[in-house]
Design an enzyme around this catalytic site. Structure first.
Site, PDB file in Angstrom:
ATOM      1  N   GLY A 119      45.937  40.008  41.778  1.00 46.30           N
ATOM      2  CA  GLY A 119      45.609  39.643  42.386  1.00 46.30           C
ATOM      3  C   GLY A 119      44.302  39.166  42.416  1.00 46.30           C
ATOM      4  O   GLY A 119      44.292  38.830  41.723  1.00 46.30           O
ATOM      5  N   CYS A 120      44.702  38.355  43.425  1.00 41.13           N
ATOM      6  CA  CYS A 120      43.717  37.433  44.125  1.00 41.13           C
ATOM      7  C   CYS A 120      42.838  37.716  43.981  1.00 41.13           C
ATOM      8  O   CYS A 120      41.383  37.069  43.539  1.00 41.13           O
ATOM      9  CB  CYS A 120      44.644  36.267  44.827  1.00 41.13           C
ATOM     10  N   TYR A 121      42.436  38.136  44.879  1.00 37.97           N
ATOM     11  CA  TYR A 121      40.679  39.290  45.568  1.00 37.97           C
ATOM     12  C   TYR A 121      40.252  39.279  43.992  1.00 37.97           C
ATOM     13  O   TYR A 121      39.180  38.696  44.044  1.00 37.97           O
ATOM     14  CB  TYR A 121      40.974  39.948  46.147  1.00 37.97           C
TER      15      TYR A 121
END
Length: 335
Positions: free
Chosen positions: A150-152
């Protein structure tokens, strides 16, 4: 031999970013793309940025046909739907990089609690390689299925994991405050991401319940070897792309200089992770697969700041990096 790449779910921003990066990749080529809604068009019709550069036809999803055309498939579908498709593709013998959260977590109970769906392929929960080459390159190299991060979580795991592994910070008092560009919400129309809603505004969302919180904690625990307690709050900001994470930790008799030294040792052989003396900003990494991290003393805490591009290192660039590892190329190829 050129790596033949397919994209499932070709209409979104991550698919566009994959296509854009593949245009510059010397050892890979986009050869197939699928979309339920856009069959019969070309990828350039969906993404005008690709006009004159990539005219791959959009077709319906047929796992057997796709497996014959491709060496690897980037699956850009939502959670739940993605797992079913990945299962079919892997069964056909093609390698898959999954952009959803379906295979990122360690156990089925946590996944179903946070995502609210019954997992279609529970046998692969906890046994699928997490696609962070900075820690799992050897496993990625042999994998038939890779869970793209995931990006976060990428913006938090990279600064936190080495500090937990080396017991430099308290594991039970970590606050992650993140700001993201609007592209992180996807390309489908939503009231909250309309121009008039986001322009000249910044807003917190998913407070205490964002699905990336357990992913952050899970991976930092896996890498660091001890249980942690983490609070995560994301914010939507009026920019196209980028994530800036400000992370508040309690040190164990160290200062920011020791944090920087730990990072530089940990990531000495990781080409995309840079511990920098200046405070990172999203513009410093925009359009790249790089991560910039820095640390500052702040009273009884140390503040960690990390910046990534959510569409590149936070999604599609990471997928290309994983593909490079899977096929024995240098991680930086095409990036």
């Amino acid at each position: 031999m050129t790596i033949r790449v397919g994209i499932v779910g070709a209409t979104g921003y991550t698919a566009l970013e994959v296509a854009r990066l593949l245009l510059a990749h010397p050892e890979a080529e986009l050869v197939a793309a699928t979309s339920r809604a856009e069959e019969g068009t070309s990828i350039a019709e969906i993404h005008p940025e690709l006009a004159g550069r990539c005219e791959v036809a959009i077709e319906s999803l047929d796992p057997a046909s796709l497996a014959k055309k491709c060496d690897v498939v980037m699956c850009c579908l939502p959670h739940g739907a993605s797992a079913e498709t990945c299962k079919e593709l892997v069964a056909e013998g093609v390698r898959v990089i999954d952009f959803s959260a379906d295979f990122r977590l360690s156990d089925q109970v946590t996944y179903e609690k946070w995502y609210g769906v019954e997992h279609p392929w529970p046998e692969r929960i906890g046994s699928t390689v997490y696609g962070l080459p900075e820690f799992f390159a050897e496993q990625i190299r042999q994998a038939d299925l890779v869970a793209n991060p995931g990006c976060y979580p990428t913006s938090a795991i990279l600064p936190l994991a080495p500090l937990i592994a080396n017991q430099l910070i308290e594991a039970t008092d970590i606050i992650v405050d993140s700001k993201s560009g609007v592209s992180g919400a996807g390309r489908s129309a939503k009231v909250a991401t309309l121009y008039c809603e986001v322009n000249e505004s910044i807003a917190a969302y998913g407070v205490g319940c964002h699905r990336h919180q357990p992913e952050m904690a899970d991976l930092v625990q896996r890498i660091g070897g001890q249980e942690i307690s983490l609070l995560f709050t994301p914010h939507l900001t009026p920019m196209d792309r980028g994530i800036l994470s400000t992370i508040y930790v309690r040190p164990r008799n160290i200062h920011a200089a020791e944090v920087m030294a730990c990072w530089r040792k940990q990531y000495a052989d990781s080409p995309f992770v840079n511990a920098v003396d200046h405070l990172p900003a999203t513009k410093h990494v925009s359009g790249t697969n790089y991560v910039q991290m820095s640390a500052r003393d702040a009273g009884d805490r140390i503040v960690l700041v990390s910046a990534i591009d959510n569409l590149t290192k936070g999604a599609s660039g990471a997928a290309i990096q994983n593909m490079n590892v899977m096929f024995g190329l240098e991680q930086t190829t095409g990036l």
